[in-house]
Write a protein that holds these residues in place. Structure first.
Motif, PDB file in Angstrom:
ATOM      1  N   VAL A  69      44.175  38.443  53.725  1.00 33.75           N
ATOM      2  CA  VAL A  69      43.618  38.930  52.508  1.00 33.75           C
ATOM      3  C   VAL A  69      42.074  38.932  52.400  1.00 33.75           C
ATOM      4  N   TYR A  70      41.575  39.965  51.868  1.00 31.83           N
ATOM      5  CA  TYR A  70      40.278  40.297  51.588  1.00 31.83           C
ATOM      6  C   TYR A  70      39.984  40.279  50.278  1.00 31.83           C
ATOM      7  N   THR A  71      38.663  39.953  49.661  1.00 35.78           N
ATOM      8  CA  THR A  71      38.105  40.403  48.307  1.00 35.78           C
ATOM      9  C   THR A  71      36.762  41.136  48.456  1.00 35.78           C
ATOM     10  N   GLN A  72      36.722  41.802  47.306  1.00 34.64           N
ATOM     11  CA  GLN A  72      35.321  42.469  47.134  1.00 34.64           C
ATOM     12  C   GLN A  72      34.479  41.394  46.567  1.00 34.64           C
ATOM     13  N   ALA A  73      33.209  41.818  46.717  1.00 30.45           N
ATOM     14  CA  ALA A  73      32.055  41.113  46.234  1.00 30.45           C
ATOM     15  C   ALA A  73      32.047  40.629  44.925  1.00 30.45           C
ATOM     16  N   LEU A  74      31.722  39.591  44.346  1.00 25.69           N
ATOM     17  CA  LEU A  74      31.824  39.142  42.997  1.00 25.69           C
ATOM     18  C   LEU A  74      30.874  38.139  42.625  1.00 25.69           C
ATOM     19  N   ARG A  75      30.318  38.133  41.470  1.00 25.69           N
ATOM     20  CA  ARG A  75      29.466  37.414  41.007  1.00 25.69           C
ATOM     21  C   ARG A  75      30.140  36.421  39.758  1.00 25.69           C
ATOM     22  N   PHE A  76      29.997  35.293  40.149  1.00 28.11           N
ATOM     23  CA  PHE A  76      30.697  34.348  39.072  1.00 28.11           C
ATOM     24  C   PHE A  76      29.446  33.412  38.222  1.00 28.11           C
ATOM     25  N   SER A  77      29.740  33.141  37.006  1.00 22.76           N
ATOM     26  CA  SER A  77      28.815  32.365  36.079  1.00 22.76           C
ATOM     27  C   SER A  77      29.678  31.307  35.312  1.00 22.76           C
ATOM     28  N   PRO A  78      29.425  30.057  34.982  1.00 25.98           N
ATOM     29  CA  PRO A  78      30.070  29.249  34.173  1.00 25.98           C
ATOM     30  C   PRO A  78      30.185  29.719  32.582  1.00 25.98           C
ATOM     31  N   LYS A  79      29.256  30.692  32.438  1.00 24.38           N
ATOM     32  CA  LYS A  79      29.550  31.179  30.999  1.00 24.38           C
ATOM     33  C   LYS A  79      30.690  32.383  31.058  1.00 24.38           C
ATOM     34  N   ILE A  80      31.128  32.881  32.073  1.00 26.61           N
ATOM     35  CA  ILE A  80      32.025  33.838  32.083  1.00 26.61           C
ATOM     36  C   ILE A  80      33.467  33.276  32.262  1.00 26.61           C
ATOM     37  N   LYS A  81      34.526  33.382  31.462  1.00 26.55           N
ATOM     38  CA  LYS A  81      35.815  32.731  31.569  1.00 26.55           C
ATOM     39  C   LYS A  81      36.580  33.613  32.221  1.00 26.55           C
ATOM     40  N   ASP A  82      36.765  35.043  32.032  1.00 26.37           N
ATOM     41  CA  ASP A  82      37.484  35.955  32.722  1.00 26.37           C
ATOM     42  C   ASP A  82      36.930  36.663  33.651  1.00 26.37           C
ATOM     43  N   TYR A  83      37.642  37.055  34.915  1.00 28.78           N
ATOM     44  CA  TYR A  83      37.199  37.944  35.982  1.00 28.78           C
ATOM     45  C   TYR A  83      38.381  38.947  36.277  1.00 28.78           C
ATOM     46  N   ASP A  84      38.007  39.966  36.914  1.00 33.71           N
ATOM     47  CA  ASP A  84      38.977  40.895  37.271  1.00 33.71           C
ATOM     48  C   ASP A  84      38.592  41.209  38.764  1.00 33.71           C
ATOM     49  N   LEU A  85      39.567  40.870  39.628  1.00 34.28           N
ATOM     50  CA  LEU A  85      39.006  41.373  41.228  1.00 34.28           C
ATOM     51  C   LEU A  85      40.442  41.800  41.954  1.00 34.28           C
ATOM     52  N   ILE A  86      39.980  42.202  43.063  1.00 31.22           N
ATOM     53  CA  ILE A  86      41.334  42.904  44.105  1.00 31.22           C
ATOM     54  C   ILE A  86      41.415  42.095  45.239  1.00 31.22           C
ATOM     55  N   PHE A  87      42.492  41.903  45.507  1.00 29.70           N
ATOM     56  CA  PHE A  87      43.127  41.572  46.687  1.00 29.70           C
ATOM     57  C   PHE A  87      43.296  42.591  47.662  1.00 29.70           C
ATOM     58  N   PHE A  88      42.760  42.697  48.902  1.00 27.10           N
ATOM     59  CA  PHE A  88      43.181  43.782  49.799  1.00 27.10           C
ATOM     60  C   PHE A  88      43.839  43.192  50.767  1.00 27.10           C
ATOM     61  N   CYS A  89      45.308  43.506  51.028  1.00 19.48           N
ATOM     62  CA  CYS A  89      46.264  42.893  51.824  1.00 19.48           C
ATOM     63  C   CYS A  89      46.360  43.940  53.147  1.00 19.48           C
ATOM     64  N   ASP A  90      46.267  43.091  54.166  1.00 16.77           N
ATOM     65  CA  ASP A  90      46.565  43.802  55.528  1.00 16.77           C
ATOM     66  C   ASP A  90      47.481  43.277  56.151  1.00 16.77           C
TER      67      ASP A  90
END
Length: 304
Positions: free
Chosen positions: A223-244
């Motif tokens: 399983v791989y993920t795309q690039a993503l930026r995290f911040s303690p001020k942000i509570k919600d994230y959308d990301l995609i798991f790429f499955c192989d």
């Protein structure tokens, strides 16, 4: 004489000792001894520092030891000098950890309330230098943490065989170069088990961590993920798991959807939403590996 100092109401400490200084400089002046105890930053008790200062013609030679109150078995030796009598004052400190014992059962709730109930075992090695020159501070810190084990009985979470490398090269800025690495050998979260994970990241500031890429082994695939930026001020994230090439029967079983047998493998994308530290799977798309057949026999779980 004991005294207490504060800075902006967040940092406080208690110090005692004596500073001996002769002017003009006289060789053989007795060393100064200072103890700084009960260092407190906001609600964190940081520990204390003992200093030995030896006077030299233009300043002091410094030897010190920091004993942490946050992490058992963590102490750091500091050596250097402070030249404050010349036309261009300069000071430099080198430091490295002096206690070789690993720490265990460290409650991560000491550092962040939302990590309460998570405990860590690890071995920490750190070192670096701090420099004051031309009216500016600079420095670097190199830290390696190995044999990491994280656990939470309440969350049914265990991570083992972890390793973390962080290199802060632009102090006082809290920023790293790219490709800092965190890896682990095994991960268990409820019914989900994974292994051989790797995350490459960059700390951009105290409020921003950029995940360059990540990967892990799951259900006999990857399983791989795309690039993503995290911040303690942000509570919600959308990301995609790429499955192989995931073993579909094992995927169903680990997700609690069914008990299954078979050889079918799938690929595709699974959108995930993270809200306040909780994971939610959204509608995704998985397809079988072209040219490969298989049969899945399932028994759907039911509850009353």
């Amino acid at each position: 004489e004991d005294f207490v100092f504060t800075e902006n109401g967040d940092l406080s400490a208690k110090a005692n000792g004596r500073i001996l200084f002769s002017w003009p400089y006289q060789p053989g002046t007795e060393n100064s001894q200072i103890s700084i105890d009960d260092i407190q930053l906001a609600d964190l008790a940081l520990g204390g520092v003992s200093l030995n200062l030896k006077q030299e013609p233009m300043g002091f030679k410094i030897e010190a030891r920091y004993q942490s109150a946050l992490i058992d078995n963590l102490c750091i030796d500091l050596t250097g000098y402070a030249d404050f009598l010349s036309d261009s004052p300069v000071a430099e400190i080198q430091f490295k950890n002096a206690c070789d014992k690993p720490f265990s059962d460290l409650d991560l709730g000491r550092f962040a309330p939302n990590l309460s109930g998570y405990y860590a075992d690890a071995e920490l090695n750190t070192g670096g230098n701090l420099l004051y020159k031309d009216g500016r501070f600079s420095g670097k810190i190199d830290t390696k943490i190995k044999n990491i084990r994280l656990s939470s009985m309440e969350k049914e979470f265990t991570l083992e065989g972890g390793s973390l490398d962080i290199h802060l090269t632009e102090l006082p800025r809290i920023k790293t170069g790219p490709k800092q690495k965190f890896s682990f050998q095994s991960l268990k979260f409820g019914n989900i088990t994974a292994g051989n994970g790797l995350v490459e990241f960059q700390i951009e500031s105290p409020e921003s961590i950029f995940i360059e890429k990540s990967q892990l082994e799951w259900s006999d695939g990857h399983v791989y993920t795309q690039a993503l930026r995290f911040s303690p001020k942000i509570k919600d994230y959308d990301l995609i798991f790429f499955c192989d090439r995931l073993h579909f029967a094992k995927v169903l079983e680990q997700l609690g959807a069914a008990t299954a047998d078979g050889q079918g493998r799938v690929n595709g994308r699974v959108p995930v939403r993270i809200t306040d530290g909780k994971f939610f799977l959204k509608n995704g798309f998985l397809y079988s590996t072209p040219g490969e057949g298989g049969k899945i026999i399932t028994s759907i779980f039911s509850s009353s």
